[in-house]
Motif scaffolding. Structure first.
Motif, PDB file in Angstrom:
ATOM      1  N   CYS A  92      69.456  43.329  51.773  1.00 44.91           N
ATOM      2  CA  CYS A  92      69.749  41.548  52.861  1.00 44.91           C
ATOM      3  C   CYS A  92      71.153  42.197  54.173  1.00 44.91           C
ATOM      4  N   GLY A  94      71.646  40.105  56.045  1.00 44.94           N
ATOM      5  CA  GLY A  94      72.022  38.629  56.730  1.00 44.94           C
ATOM      6  C   GLY A  94      73.809  38.723  57.152  1.00 44.94           C
ATOM      7  N   CYS A  97      76.189  39.025  54.360  1.00 40.93           N
ATOM      8  CA  CYS A  97      76.123  40.955  53.511  1.00 40.93           C
ATOM      9  C   CYS A  97      76.514  41.905  54.464  1.00 40.93           C
ATOM     10  N   CYS A 133      69.183  36.943  55.273  1.00 42.10           N
ATOM     11  CA  CYS A 133      69.443  35.852  54.672  1.00 42.10           C
ATOM     12  C   CYS A 133      68.652  35.089  53.268  1.00 42.10           C
ATOM     13  N   SER A 136      71.409  34.054  48.630  1.00 49.22           N
ATOM     14  CA  SER A 136      72.555  33.414  47.600  1.00 49.22           C
ATOM     15  C   SER A 136      73.892  34.446  48.693  1.00 49.22           C
ATOM     16  N   CYS A 137      74.633  33.916  49.456  1.00 47.59           N
ATOM     17  CA  CYS A 137      75.615  35.061  50.290  1.00 47.59           C
ATOM     18  C   CYS A 137      76.827  34.740  49.099  1.00 47.59           C
TER      19      CYS A 137
HETATM   20  S1  FES Z   1      73.633  36.739  53.308  1.00 45.84           S
HETATM   21 FE1  FES Z   1      72.847  37.683  51.873  1.00 45.84          FE
HETATM   22  S2  FES Z   1      71.661  35.843  51.223  1.00 45.84           S
HETATM   23 FE2  FES Z   1      72.485  35.207  52.882  1.00 45.84          FE
END
Ligand code: FES
Length: 170
Positions: A92, A94, A97, A133, A136-137
């Motif tokens: 991930c 996002g 992460c 994302c 599960s941030c």
């Molecule tokens: S940024 Fe990786 S789960 Fe939300």
């Protein structure tokens, strides 16, 4: 007025039952060129990649030039034209992460298996993909390995996890 859709009679590339899922997707999406992206998603989800036989089949069924189908399949980063490796590692990327070290996860997996993002390793063991994302941030940084979420992981742990899967196959 209801206009009947002319559905091209094209035989499946193989006896694989998954072609029925692809047919159903095309049917639901109207069996015409507007169904292309949704159909390609269905192919990728069902087979793990967009093979040449699948692209030809979809092109014929939806009456779209093969070149157009290839154009769409190669334009979107999400689609892959190569068969996936034995193990799929999706990191991930996002924001949460990323901040918590996802780029290091990518670098380590990439270096260990000599694999670039979006590709499979030369030994066919690992396919490395990224996601935005996965929702599960709180567990960042996250990788999804063969469908299993690996949260709050470190580069060492992640490589270890994938290596252990490889050993289980032996
Ligand atoms: S940024 Fe990786 S789960 Fe939300």
């Amino acid at each position: 007025m209801v206009v009947a859709q002319r559905v091209q009679k094209v035989s499946h590339p193989s006896d694989d039952k998954r072609w029925k899922i692809i047919d159903a997707t095309m049917r639901r999406a109207g069996n015409d060129r507007h169904a292309l992206i949704e159909t390609l998603h269905a192919v990728q989800e069902s087979f793990g990649y967009l093979g040449d036989d699948a692209l030809r089949y979809v092109a014929k069924r939806l009456r779209i030039p093969l070149s157009t189908v290839y154009g769409v399949a190669t334009f979107y980063h999400y689609f892959t034209l190569k068969p996936p490796g034995e193990h799929l590692c999706v990191v991930c990327l996002g924001t949460a992460c990323y901040i918590k070290g996802a780029p290091e996860l990518v670098d380590r997996v990439s270096a260990r298996w000599n694999v670039s993002m979006g590709e499979s390793s030369p030994d066919g063991k690992v396919t490395l993909l990224s996601a935005r994302c996965v929702g599960s941030c709180g567990l960042a940084p996250i990788a999804v390995v063969d469908g299993e979420v690996v949260g709050r992981t470190s580069p060492d742990e992640l490589v270890d996890r994938i290596e252990r899967l490889g050993n289980d196959d032996a």
